[in-house]
Design a protein around this motif. Structure first.
Motif, mmCIF file in Angstrom:
data_model
loop_
_atom_site.group_PDB
_atom_site.id
_atom_site.type_symbol
_atom_site.label_atom_id
_atom_site.label_comp_id
_atom_site.label_asym_id
_atom_site.label_seq_id
_atom_site.Cartn_x
_atom_site.Cartn_y
_atom_site.Cartn_z
ATOM 1 N N GLU A 85 -5.340 6.761 7.731
ATOM 2 C CA GLU A 85 -5.795 6.148 8.979
ATOM 3 C C GLU A 85 -7.075 5.338 8.765
ATOM 4 O OE1 GLU A 85 -7.069 7.347 13.529
ATOM 5 O OE2 GLU A 85 -6.215 8.872 12.221
ATOM 6 N N ARG A 86 -8.013 5.902 8.070
ATOM 7 C CA ARG A 86 -9.280 5.196 7.818
ATOM 8 C C ARG A 86 -9.047 3.926 6.993
ATOM 9 N NH1 ARG A 86 -13.133 8.948 5.208
ATOM 10 N NH2 ARG A 86 -11.984 8.424 3.337
ATOM 11 N N GLU A 87 -8.262 4.022 5.924
ATOM 12 C CA GLU A 87 -7.999 2.861 5.078
ATOM 13 C C GLU A 87 -7.225 1.786 5.833
ATOM 14 O OE1 GLU A 87 -7.779 5.969 3.924
ATOM 15 O OE2 GLU A 87 -9.081 5.992 2.177
ATOM 16 N N GLY A 122 -6.964 -3.471 8.699
ATOM 17 C CA GLY A 122 -6.805 -4.224 9.942
ATOM 18 C C GLY A 122 -8.062 -4.998 10.284
ATOM 19 N N PHE A 123 -9.209 -4.378 10.112
ATOM 20 C CA PHE A 123 -10.485 -5.058 10.361
ATOM 21 C C PHE A 123 -10.650 -6.256 9.432
ATOM 22 C CE2 PHE A 123 -15.068 -5.593 9.657
ATOM 23 C CZ PHE A 123 -15.491 -5.778 10.963
ATOM 24 N N VAL A 136 0.856 -1.184 0.000
ATOM 25 C CA VAL A 136 0.000 0.000 0.000
ATOM 26 C C VAL A 136 0.892 1.233 0.000
ATOM 27 C CG1 VAL A 136 -1.762 1.263 1.311
ATOM 28 C CG2 VAL A 136 -1.774 -1.229 1.312
ATOM 29 N N THR A 137 0.596 2.169 -0.871
ATOM 30 C CA THR A 137 1.303 3.449 -0.869
ATOM 31 C C THR A 137 0.478 4.453 -0.058
ATOM 32 O OG1 THR A 137 0.277 4.025 -2.961
ATOM 33 C CG2 THR A 137 2.472 3.060 -3.061
ATOM 34 N N PRO A 138 1.115 5.488 0.472
ATOM 35 C CA PRO A 138 0.403 6.438 1.314
ATOM 36 C C PRO A 138 -0.844 7.011 0.634
ATOM 37 C CG PRO A 138 2.740 6.873 1.384
ATOM 38 C CD PRO A 138 2.508 5.842 0.308
#
Length: 45
Positions: free
Chosen positions: A16-18, A23-24, A9-11
């Motif tokens: 934070e949301r992504e 993580g979920f 994943v790139t910034p």
């Protein structure tokens, strides 16, 4: 033996949301190198 799948994943603007969503979904951040984030999650056989 455990098996994993990987994702890079790139910034993102709303990182934070992504990242919370990833993580979920079972992804775990394992490394960051020059702004690229590397994630993994266990897959079932």
């Amino acid at each position: 033996m455990k098996r994993f799948e990987y994702k890079t994943v790139t910034p993102l603007f709303h990182a934070e949301r992504e990242l919370n969503q990833l993580g979920f979904d079972g992804w775990e951040l394992v490394a960051v190198d020059r702004g690229t984030m590397y994630l993994k999650r266990e897959i079932s056989n």
